[in-house]
Design a protein around this motif. Structure first.
Motif, PDB file in Angstrom:
ATOM      1  N   ALA A 540       0.831  -1.204   0.000  1.00 47.51           N
ATOM      2  CA  ALA A 540       0.000   0.000   0.000  1.00 47.51           C
ATOM      3  C   ALA A 540       0.866   1.255   0.000  1.00 47.51           C
ATOM      4  CB  ALA A 540      -0.931  -0.003   1.215  1.00 47.51           C
ATOM      5  N   VAL A 541       1.976   1.228   0.740  1.00 43.49           N
ATOM      6  CA  VAL A 541       2.865   2.390   0.799  1.00 43.49           C
ATOM      7  C   VAL A 541       3.730   2.471  -0.451  1.00 43.49           C
ATOM      8  CG1 VAL A 541       4.700   3.506   2.106  1.00 43.49           C
ATOM      9  CG2 VAL A 541       2.883   2.304   3.314  1.00 43.49           C
ATOM     10  N   ARG A 542       4.257   1.324  -0.890  1.00 42.72           N
ATOM     11  CA  ARG A 542       5.194   1.308  -2.021  1.00 42.72           C
ATOM     12  C   ARG A 542       4.546   1.781  -3.311  1.00 42.72           C
ATOM     13  NH1 ARG A 542       6.526  -1.751  -6.327  1.00 42.72           N
ATOM     14  NH2 ARG A 542       4.818  -3.223  -6.004  1.00 42.72           N
ATOM     15  N   LEU A 543       3.339   1.311  -3.586  1.00 41.52           N
ATOM     16  CA  LEU A 543       2.679   1.696  -4.826  1.00 41.52           C
ATOM     17  C   LEU A 543       2.329   3.176  -4.832  1.00 41.52           C
ATOM     18  CD1 LEU A 543       0.357  -1.401  -5.317  1.00 41.52           C
ATOM     19  CD2 LEU A 543       2.348  -0.777  -6.692  1.00 41.52           C
ATOM     20  N   ARG A 544       2.012   3.705  -3.672  1.00 39.01           N
ATOM     21  CA  ARG A 544       1.657   5.126  -3.566  1.00 39.01           C
ATOM     22  C   ARG A 544       2.873   6.016  -3.744  1.00 39.01           C
ATOM     23  NH1 ARG A 544      -1.393   7.064   1.894  1.00 39.01           N
ATOM     24  NH2 ARG A 544      -0.654   9.207   2.002  1.00 39.01           N
ATOM     25  N   ASN A 545       4.023   5.575  -3.213  1.00 37.17           N
ATOM     26  CA  ASN A 545       5.251   6.364  -3.318  1.00 37.17           C
ATOM     27  C   ASN A 545       6.435   5.438  -3.571  1.00 37.17           C
ATOM     28  OD1 ASN A 545       7.322   8.178  -3.186  1.00 37.17           O
ATOM     29  ND2 ASN A 545       7.119   8.612  -1.004  1.00 37.17           N
ATOM     30  N   PRO A 546       6.720   5.117  -4.834  1.00 33.01           N
ATOM     31  CA  PRO A 546       7.810   4.179  -5.142  1.00 33.01           C
ATOM     32  C   PRO A 546       9.180   4.670  -4.690  1.00 33.01           C
ATOM     33  CG  PRO A 546       6.364   4.492  -7.045  1.00 33.01           C
ATOM     34  CD  PRO A 546       5.988   5.529  -6.038  1.00 33.01           C
ATOM     35  N   SER A 547       9.349   5.968  -4.485  1.00 34.73           N
ATOM     36  CA  SER A 547      10.648   6.487  -4.073  1.00 34.73           C
ATOM     37  C   SER A 547      11.010   6.093  -2.646  1.00 34.73           C
ATOM     38  CB  SER A 547      10.676   8.020  -4.183  1.00 34.73           C
ATOM     39  OG  SER A 547      10.545   8.427  -5.525  1.00 34.73           O
ATOM     40  N   LEU A 548      10.027   5.645  -1.879  1.00 35.88           N
ATOM     41  CA  LEU A 548      10.254   5.306  -0.482  1.00 35.88           C
ATOM     42  C   LEU A 548      10.877   3.914  -0.410  1.00 35.88           C
ATOM     43  CD1 LEU A 548       9.647   6.987   2.036  1.00 35.88           C
ATOM     44  CD2 LEU A 548       7.614   5.601   2.369  1.00 35.88           C
ATOM     45  N   GLY A 549      12.206   3.883  -0.295  1.00 36.09           N
ATOM     46  CA  GLY A 549      12.913   2.612  -0.329  1.00 36.09           C
ATOM     47  C   GLY A 549      12.504   1.670   0.779  1.00 36.09           C
ATOM     48  N   SER A 550      12.151   2.199   1.963  1.00 41.17           N
ATOM     49  CA  SER A 550      11.815   1.319   3.086  1.00 41.17           C
ATOM     50  C   SER A 550      10.609   0.450   2.768  1.00 41.17           C
ATOM     51  CB  SER A 550      11.544   2.152   4.341  1.00 41.17           C
ATOM     52  OG  SER A 550      10.609   3.180   4.078  1.00 41.17           O
ATOM     53  N   ALA A 551       9.632   0.983   2.027  1.00 39.61           N
ATOM     54  CA  ALA A 551       8.469   0.181   1.654  1.00 39.61           C
ATOM     55  C   ALA A 551       8.842  -0.865   0.605  1.00 39.61           C
ATOM     56  CB  ALA A 551       7.357   1.080   1.131  1.00 39.61           C
ATOM     57  N   ALA A 552       9.694  -0.491  -0.350  1.00 42.57           N
ATOM     58  CA  ALA A 552      10.118  -1.448  -1.378  1.00 42.57           C
ATOM     59  C   ALA A 552      10.901  -2.600  -0.757  1.00 42.57           C
ATOM     60  CB  ALA A 552      10.952  -0.735  -2.440  1.00 42.57           C
ATOM     61  N   PHE A 553      11.804  -2.279   0.162  1.00 46.16           N
ATOM     62  CA  PHE A 553      12.575  -3.342   0.815  1.00 46.16           C
ATOM     63  C   PHE A 553      11.670  -4.223   1.662  1.00 46.16           C
ATOM     64  CE2 PHE A 553      16.373  -0.906  -0.256  1.00 46.16           C
ATOM     65  CZ  PHE A 553      17.256  -1.931  -0.558  1.00 46.16           C
ATOM     66  N   GLY A 554      10.724  -3.622   2.366  1.00 50.32           N
ATOM     67  CA  GLY A 554       9.804  -4.428   3.159  1.00 50.32           C
ATOM     68  C   GLY A 554       8.999  -5.378   2.298  1.00 50.32           C
ATOM     69  N   ALA A 555       8.491  -4.863   1.156  1.00 53.64           N
ATOM     70  CA  ALA A 555       7.726  -5.723   0.254  1.00 53.64           C
ATOM     71  C   ALA A 555       8.597  -6.844  -0.304  1.00 53.64           C
ATOM     72  CB  ALA A 555       7.135  -4.884  -0.878  1.00 53.64           C
ATOM     73  N   ALA A 556       9.843  -6.519  -0.642  1.00 49.51           N
ATOM     74  CA  ALA A 556      10.747  -7.547  -1.176  1.00 49.51           C
ATOM     75  C   ALA A 556      11.019  -8.628  -0.136  1.00 49.51           C
ATOM     76  CB  ALA A 556      12.057  -6.900  -1.635  1.00 49.51           C
ATOM     77  N   ARG A 557      11.287  -8.224   1.095  1.00 47.13           N
ATOM     78  CA  ARG A 557      11.548  -9.220   2.142  1.00 47.13           C
ATOM     79  C   ARG A 557      10.330 -10.106   2.372  1.00 47.13           C
ATOM     80  NH1 ARG A 557      13.983  -4.650   4.727  1.00 47.13           N
ATOM     81  NH2 ARG A 557      12.118  -4.400   6.019  1.00 47.13           N
TER      82      ARG A 557
END
Length: 750
Positions: A540-557
Motif C-alpha cells: 500500500a505504501v510502495r505503490l503510492r510512493n515508489p521512491s520510499l525505499g523502506s516500503a520497497a525493501f519491506g515488500a521484497a523481504r
C-alpha cells in the motif's frame, strides 16, 4: 438501463485517470423524474404568483423543512427556480428578524452550497426561499445507480468517488464551521441533501443551516448519538464534529460498508489482514460496487470510523483534518487499483532518509565468509532490520505549527542526536521539544546498544515522553496520536514488538491516510512473522510512493519470506520500481543483484545477475571499490557453484564471458568492468584473488574479530584456487598484513 421502477437513470461519463482527489464523473439525468409532481396535496396552486415574480409550475416534493416547488422567474427570462417553503416551527430561532435571516443566507457564498436567490413571505404558506433549480441525482440515487450498474462508475473506482464527494462536502462544511463570529453548522447532512448535477455537487436544503448549538432538524440514522432530541429548545442542537459524524455516515452508506457505524470497527481491525478473511469477504459482497483492493478497504473503513465515533473527542478535530485523511486514503485506493504512483508529501510526517534495508541493500559484510563449512549459515536475505534500528529511523512527525518552537524545530537537520540534544538543551520546554528529545534520547540509546551490545537504556527517553504528556494535558493526550506514536517507538526499541504494534494500530486508526503508521505496522508484522500482513502494508505504501525505499525493501523481504513459485521475481520488481531519482536507488539496485545471485540456478539466472551487476557499477551509483569487490565475490561464488554442480557448462561460461565483455566496453571506468572469465580455471583463480582482497579488507577493519575473518577468507582463497605444477616467478605474491609477516597476533594493520 434500469427498469422503470429501478433507480433513476443517468448518463455517466468517467473523468480521465489522474491524481486529483476531487475528480468526479459527469452525471446527467436521462429522465424527468426529478420534475415529476410530488405526492400529497400542494399548498400552492399551479400558476400562482409569489411576490409578484415567481410563478408556480408544480410541487416537486416534501421534506422535513417544508415543500419544494418548481417555479418560473418572470423577471429573469423565465428561468427555472426552486421555491422552498419553510415551516415556521422548523425555522432555526437563531436570528431575530427576516432581514437577518435573508442576510445570513446571502453570506453563505460557496461553490458547494446551493445559493439563495431571494427570500420572501406568502400569506398562506409563510416564509419561503428561492434557489436555483437543480435537476441532478442526489447521493442516494447515485448509490442506487452504482449498485445497479457498477461499471458505469468504474467498478472499484467508485469508492474513490465516494471520497471525492466527501472532500467537496468538507469544503462546504469548513466554510460554515470556520466563519467569523458565531459558527454555523449544517445540522441535517444525509445522502438526499447532496446533489450531483453535471460536474458539480451542491449541498441543498439550506434551511437546516443554523448556528452552533441552536435546535433544528436532524435525521435518524445520520444524527450523531450525542445530539439531543429533547427538550424542544435543544432538539437537534449540533456542533461541527456532529456534521462530520453525519458526513461519515453518509459516505459509509454511499460506499456500502457494513450496516452501520459499528460495522466499521470490525472492518478496520488488523485481523482483516489475513488472506481469505471471512469478515472481509462478507463485507466485500455488500459494498455498492466491488470493494477496494488490498489495504484499501481497511483504510477506508478506518477513515469513516474516526468520523463516526460515538465520543465527539475521538472524531476528527475539524473539517481540514478529515479532508487530509480522506485525501491520503484516496491516493492509497487509486495506487492499489491502478498500480500507479499517487504521491503527495505528507502533511504530518517528514520523509525518512533511511531505506531500512537490513542487510539486503548493501554489499555482503565480511563475516559472511567467516562461517566454516558446516557451521551456522548466514542470515537469510529477508532478515528484517532490528527493531531498535527501525525505531530510531522511522519517519519523524512534523512539529505542531502552534508550538512555540515550531520554526526552530522545522529547521533542525537530521544530525547527530547527542549534538542536537546539546543544541536544544536551553530551549524552554514545550510538548514538541519534549517529543524531539524523546526521539533523540532513543537514538542515543540505540547507538549505545550497538557499541556495547546491551539492551538500550530508554529511561531518559521515557521521562521526556512523560513531560510531553504533562505539557499537552492528561485528558487531551488520550486523543493525541503523537503520544501513541512515541510510545510505539519506545516499545519497539525495547523489542516489545507486540505492544508497539498495538500503539501503531491506534495511530493508524487516528490518521488512516498517512503512510508512516503503515510502515511501522509492516515492520512489526515482519518481526512477528506475519508476512502476509507485512506485505499488505508495504504494498500500500510502495505503490503510492515508489521512491520510499523502506516500503520497497519491506515488500521484497515479505515476498521472499512467503516463498512460492517465483518470489525473487516479485521482490526484484518491487525494488526495480524505486525510481532513478530516489536517494534509495543504489541500495535498491544492490539488493536486486543479491536476490538474483541467491536464486540463480541456471546460466540464464547467472546472466541476469551479471547484467544487473554491470548496471549497478555503471548506472546505479555503486562506486565504492571495496563494496564492488564484495559484490563480485558473491557473484563469482555463485558462478563457481553452478559450474561445480554441472548447471553451467564450458560453452555457457564462454557465452557469459563474451556478453560481459560487450558490456565492459561501455563501462565508465576500469572499476566498472566485470572482466568475467571464460574458463573455470580463470573463474576459480579470480575468485581466489577476490578472497585475498577481502582478507586485506578484514585485516584493516576495526572489528575485534578482524584476524579470524581474514584467516577464514585466506582459507577460502587457498581452497578455491586452481592447483598449479610450478611457480610463476613473474607474478608477485600479494602483500600480507605486517603482523602476519612478523608472526605476532597483532593489533590491526591500519
Amino acid at each position: 438501463m434500469p427498469p422503470p421502477d429501478g433507480p433513476r437513470d443517468a448518463w455517466v461519463t468517467l473523468p480521465d485517470e489522474g491524481p486529483d482527489p476531487t475528480a468526479l464523473p459527469e452525471v446527467r439525468p436521462r429522465d424527468d423524474r426529478g420534475r415529476a409532481e410530488g405526492p400529497g396535496e400542494a399548498a400552492l396552486e399551479q400558476g400562482e404568483l409569489l411576490a409578484g415574480q415567481y410563478q408556480v409550475v408544480r410541487r416537486l416534493g416534501r421534506g422535513g423543512m417544508g415543500d419544494v416547488y418548481l417555479a418560473l422567474d418572470r423577471k429573469v427570462d423565465d428561468r427555472e427556480v426552486a421555491v422552498k417553503t419553510l415551516r415556521p416551527e422548523q425555522l432555526a430561532p437563531r436570528l431575530g428578524s427576516l432581514e437577518d435571516e435573508r442576510q445570513a443566507f446571502a453570506d453563505l457564498h460557496h461553490e458547494g452550497i446551493i445559493p439563495v436567490f431571494n427570500y420572501g413571505r406568502h400569506a398562506r404558506v409563510g416564509p419561503f426561499l428561492v434557489l436555483p433549480y437543480v435537476d441532478g441525482l442526489n447521493l442516494d440515487e447515485i448509490r442506487a445507480l452504482a449498485r445497479h450498474d457498477p461499471d458505469r462508475f468504474g467498478g472499484a473506482r467508485f469508492h474513490e468517488f465516494v471520497l471525492a464527494y466527501g472532500l467537496r462536502v468538507l469544503s462546504a462544511l469548513d466554510h460554515l464551521h470556520a466563519r467569523p463570529g458565531p459558527r454555523k453548522v449544517y445540522g441535517d447532512l444525509k445522502p438526499q441533501n447532496v446533489m450531483h448535477d453535471g460536474v458539480t455537487t451542491k449541498v441543498i436544503d439550506v434551511g437546516s443551516i443554523r448556528e452552533e448549538g441552536a435546535p433544528g432538524l436532524t435525521t435518524e440514522g445520520f444524527r450523531a448519538p450525542n445530539v439531543p432530541l429533547a427538550p424542544p429548545a435543544l432538539a437537534g442542537a449540533s456542533a461541527p464534529h456532529d456534521d462530520l459524524f453525519s458526513l461519515g455516515e453518509t459516505l459509509r452508506t454511499l460506499s456500502g460498508l457494513g450496516i452501520g457505524p459499528h460495522s466499521l470497527a470490525e472492518l478496520g481491525a488488523l485481523d482483516r489482514m489475513h488472506d481469505g478473511d471471512p469478515v472481509t469477504a462478507q463485507a466485500a459482497a455488500l459494498t455498492t460496487t466491488p470493494a477496494p483492493e488490498g489495504l484499501g478497504l481497511v483504510s477506508l473503513a478506518r477513515a469513516l470510523r474516526r468520523a463516526t465515533r460515538p465520543e465527539p473527542a475521538e472524531r476528527y478535530a475539524d473539517a481540514d483534518e478529515m479532508a487530509d485523511q480522506l485525501r491520503g486514503v484516496f491516493r492509497e485506493l487509486r495506487s492499489l487499483r491502478t498500480g500507479q504512483e499517487t504521491f503527495e508529501p505528507s502533511p504530518l510526517f517528514m520523509q525518512s532518509p533511511y531505506a531500512l534495508d537490513g542487510a539486503l541493500g548493501v554489499a555482503p559484510v565480511l563475516p559472511r565468509w567467516a562461517t566454516p563449512a558446516g557451521g551456522v549459515p548466514p542470515a537469510p536475505l529477508h532478515e528484517p532490520p532490528s527493531a531498535a534500528d527501525v525505531a530510531a529511523r522511522l519517519p519523524v512527525p512534523r512539529p505542531d505549527p502552534h508550538d512555540a518552537h515550531h520554526d526552530g524545530l522545522s529547521r533542525l537537520a537530521d544530525a547527530d542526536p547527542a549534538a542536537l540534544l546539546q543544541h536544544t538543551g536551553d530551549w524552554r520546554d514545550s510538548p514538541e521539544v519534549r517529543l524531539l528529545r524523546c526521539r533523540l534520547r532513543l537514538r542515543v540509546a540505540v547507538r549505545a546498544e550497538h557499541a556495547e551490545g546491551e539492551r538500550p537504556d530508554l529511561a531518559p527517553a521515557t521521562e521526556e515522553l512523560r513531560g510531553a504528556v504533562d505539557g499537552i494535558g492528561r485528558e487531551l493526550s488520550r486523543h493525541d496520536w503523537r503520544i501513541d506514536w512515541h510510545r510505539g517507538l519506545l516499545d519497539l526499541a525495547n523489542d516489545d514488538v507486540a505492544s508497539a504494534r498495538d500503539y501503531f494500530d491506534q495511530v493508524y486508526g487516528a490518521i488512516p491516510g498517512e503512510y508512516a503508521p503503515k510502515l511501522a505496522l509492516g515492520h512489526c508484522a515482519e518481526r512477528l512473522g506475519h508476512w502476509h500482513e507485512a506485505l499488505t502494508f508495504y504494498e500500500a505504501v510502495r505503490l503510492r510512493n515508489p521512491s520510499l525505499g523502506s516500503a520497497a525493501f519491506g515488500a521484497a523481504r515479505a515476498r521472499l519470506a512467503l516463498g512460492g513459485a517465483t518470489p525473487d521475481t516479485y521482490a526484484i520488481e518491487a525494488l526495480d520500481a524505486v525510481p532513478q531519482h530516489s536517494r534509495h536507488r543504489t541500495v535498491a539496485r544492490t539488493a536486486t543483484v543479491r536476490i538474483a545471485v541467491e536464486y540463480a540456478t541456471t546460466a540464464d539466472g547467472l546472466r541476469t545477475a551479471l547484467t544487473r551487476l554491470a548496471r549497478l557499477f555503471n548506472e546505479h551509483g555503486l562506486t565504492d571499490e571495496q563494496a564492488r569487490v564484495r559484490m563480485k565475490a558473491e557473484v563469482w561464488e555463485a558462478a563457481q557453484r553452478l559450474v561445480a554442480d554441472g548447471k553451467v557448462g564450458a560453452e555457457a561460461l564462454t557465452r557469459l564471458s563474451e556478453a560481459a565483455a560487450r558490456r565492459d566496453q561501455d563501462a565508465r571506468d576500469a572499476g566498472g568492468r566485470l572482466e568475467f572469465p571464460d574458463e573455470e580455471v580463470k573463474l576459480r583463480r579470480q575468485l581466489s584473488q577476490f578472497y585475498r582482497a577481502l582478507a586485506r579488507q578484514a585485516a584493516r577493519s576495526d572489528s575485534p574479530h578482524a584476524d579470524a575473518v581474514a584467516e577464514r577468507l585466506l582459507d577460502r582463497a587457498y581452497l578455491v584456487r586452481p592447483l598449479g605444477l610450478w611457480h610463476r616467478r613473474d607474478r608477485s605474491r600479494p602483500p600480507l598484513p605486517r603482523s602476519w609477516r612478523t608472526g605476532r597476533r597483532p593489533a590491526v594493520d591500519r
